[in-house]
Design an enzyme around this catalytic site. Structure first.
Site, PDB file in Angstrom:
ATOM      1  CD1 TRP A 103      -2.467  -2.106   1.491  1.00 44.50           C
ATOM      2  CD2 TRP A 103      -2.993  -0.792  -0.132  1.00 44.50           C
ATOM      3  NE1 TRP A 103      -3.332  -2.585   0.995  1.00 44.50           N
ATOM      4  CE2 TRP A 103      -3.905  -2.114   0.014  1.00 44.50           C
ATOM      5  CE3 TRP A 103      -3.160   0.108  -1.216  1.00 44.50           C
ATOM      6  CZ2 TRP A 103      -5.085  -2.136  -0.851  1.00 44.50           C
ATOM      7  CZ3 TRP A 103      -4.249  -0.232  -2.053  1.00 44.50           C
ATOM      8  CH2 TRP A 103      -5.140  -1.504  -1.896  1.00 44.50           C
ATOM      9  CG  ASP A 143      -3.052   4.135   4.038  1.00 47.39           C
ATOM     10  OD1 ASP A 143      -4.060   3.993   4.574  1.00 47.39           O
ATOM     11  OD2 ASP A 143      -2.707   3.569   2.934  1.00 47.39           O
ATOM     12  CE  LYS A 182      -8.508  -2.997   3.580  1.00 48.23           C
ATOM     13  NZ  LYS A 182      -7.947  -1.918   2.840  1.00 48.23           N
TER      14      LYS A 182
HETATM   15  C1  LIG Z   1      -7.423  -1.237   1.815  1.00 50.87           C
HETATM   16  C2  LIG Z   1      -6.324  -0.182   1.684  1.00 50.87           C
HETATM   17  C3  LIG Z   1      -6.015   0.625   0.883  1.00 50.87           C
HETATM   18  C4  LIG Z   1      -6.984   0.903  -0.216  1.00 50.87           C
HETATM   19  O1  LIG Z   1      -8.253   1.479  -0.150  1.00 50.87           O
HETATM   20  P1  LIG Z   1      -9.464   1.192  -1.335  1.00 50.87           P
HETATM   21  O2  LIG Z   1     -10.535   1.977  -0.576  1.00 50.87           O
HETATM   22  O3  LIG Z   1      -9.541   0.086  -1.979  1.00 50.87           O
HETATM   23  O4  LIG Z   1      -9.031   2.660  -2.261  1.00 50.87           O
HETATM   24  C5  LIG Z   1      -5.272   1.605   1.080  1.00 50.87           C
HETATM   25  N1  LIG Z   1      -4.233   1.634   2.108  1.00 50.87           N
HETATM   26  C6  LIG Z   1      -4.244   0.696   2.923  1.00 50.87           C
HETATM   27  C7  LIG Z   1      -3.460   0.386   4.250  1.00 50.87           C
HETATM   28  C8  LIG Z   1      -5.444  -0.263   2.609  1.00 50.87           C
HETATM   29  O5  LIG Z   1      -5.535  -1.483   3.836  1.00 50.87           O
END
Ligand SMILES: *Cc1c(COP(=O)(O)O)cnc(C)c1O
Length: 361
Positions: free
Chosen positions: A102, A173, A197
């Protein structure tokens, strides 16, 4: 209904109590004869829900008053673009710690918009995957921001240090770790998370933005990604993802009832310890992440013989243990054990793993 434990990495399971409440008011919300999905975002009933969700999130994370809390479209990847478009000019540097897939995605997106540079990468220590904290001296004080992802959902890599970045704002993030443990928001410039999540349905993202960093978007920034505009309009510049926002609000309320993020942290530590202990004490399963860098949310593990992967997946699914297949880039298995996963789910998985090892190991 079949009783299952869902280990999906995302969209992930939501608390059973929250799903039951959403179901009970699905077609008749607040006794209005309509769904929350079918009312105006500008109506007083919805505004009340929206405000309460923000208040509860602020309380859960002790968000200081000099931060905006924004409810946005576009998930995690939307923020990969929103961050550079709000925080940097095209000729400015952004710094990135790449600890897995990511944060790699984030630097690739940032490249489109600014002079993105990698200052930290995945390393190997004692033969295991390891992420080192960058030295303060490696952090260019002219950079617009430093981006990192302290829980890598795909790789199962995590770390609990914060880079000493001086005047350079930290941008994190936290898609797969937000609300799983306490955090000191005041150390960050921007925190963002795709919702699917630990918060609610996919498509929504939450951004916590230090106020002095909002209102500086480039003129070409899409309005729906402009932190300043979103803050001015209480995240209702356009129609927000209302149902997701409502559901996120139910999750926040549930978290408060559970005792907040401290109680979650204790429960999450217990679940992760159970699972890693099962892996470490077995000759059959292994995890190749350094103990200092293991994720408490996403636990990848491999079987001694990968010819048994398909059997493991078939039998685990038959036992009601869903979505254990590892990400295609990593292989093997991955159990995602976010806030909503009960301890019982992990105990059931551990018992299944032990039985599987006895049968096939
Ligand atoms: C799932 C995830 C993303 C991407 O999320 P989307 O909503 O699919 O764009 C980005 N960063 C992390 C750490 C993630 O777990």
């Amino acid at each position: 209904m079949k009783n299952v434990f869902n280990f999906s990495a995302g969209p992930a399971m939501l608390p059973a109590e929250v799903m039951a409440q959403a179901q009970s008011e699905f077609v008749n919300w607040q006794n209005s004869g309509t769904s929350v999905m079918e009312v105006s975002h500008r109506g007083s009933n919805f505004i009340e829900v929206a405000k309460q969700a923000e208040t509860d999130l602020r309380e859960l994370l002790a968000v200081p008053d000099d931060y905006h809390v924004l409810f946005m479209h576009g998930g995690g990847r939307g923020q990969f673009a929103a961050v550079p478009l709000n925080l940097s000019r095209a000729d400015e540097k952004s710094l990135h710690i790449v600890s897995g897939s990511w944060s790699k995605g984030a630097v690739e997106e940032a490249h489109k918009y600014n002079n993105a540079q990698v200052i930290g990468d995945v390393a190997v220590k004692d033969g295991l995957t390891y992420i080192a904290c960058p030295d303060a001296s490696d952090i260019d004080q002219q950079a617009a921001y430093l981006h990192f992802c302290p829980n890598e959902t795909v790789d199962g890599v995590a770390y609990d240090w914060l880079p000493e970045s001086g005047r350079v704002p930290l941008v994190a993030d936290l898609s797969s770790t937000i609300l799983s443990q306490p955090l000191d928001v005041s150390r960050y410039g921007v925190i963002y998370a795709g919702a699917q999540k630990n918060i609610g349905p996919s498509g929504l993202s939450v951004a916590i933005v230090r106020k002095d960093l909002a209102g500086k978007a480039r003129s070409v920034t899409p309005s729906i990604f402009d932190y300043g505009l979103l803050a001015e309009s209480d995240s209702m510049y356009n129609t927000p993802p209302t149902f997701s926002w409502y559901l996120a609000g139910l999750v926040f309320k549930w978290l408060k009832e559970q005792g907040g993020v401290e109680a979650m942290a204790a429960k999450n530590a217990e679940k992760a310890a159970l699972l890693y202990q099962a892996i470490d004490t077995s000759e059959f399963y292994r995890n190749t992440i350094h103990p200092d860098c293991r994720s408490k949310m996403n636990v990848p593990f491999q079987l001694a013989d990968d010819n048994l992967d398909a059997v493991f997946l078939r039998e685990s699914e038959a036992a009601g243990l869903m979505a254990l297949k590892g990400h295609r880039s990593v292989g093997g298995m991955r159990a995602s054990i976010y806030n909503a996963m009960p301890v019982e789910g992990v105990k059931t998985l551990v018992a299944f793993m032990s039985e599987f090892e006895r049968k096939y190991g």
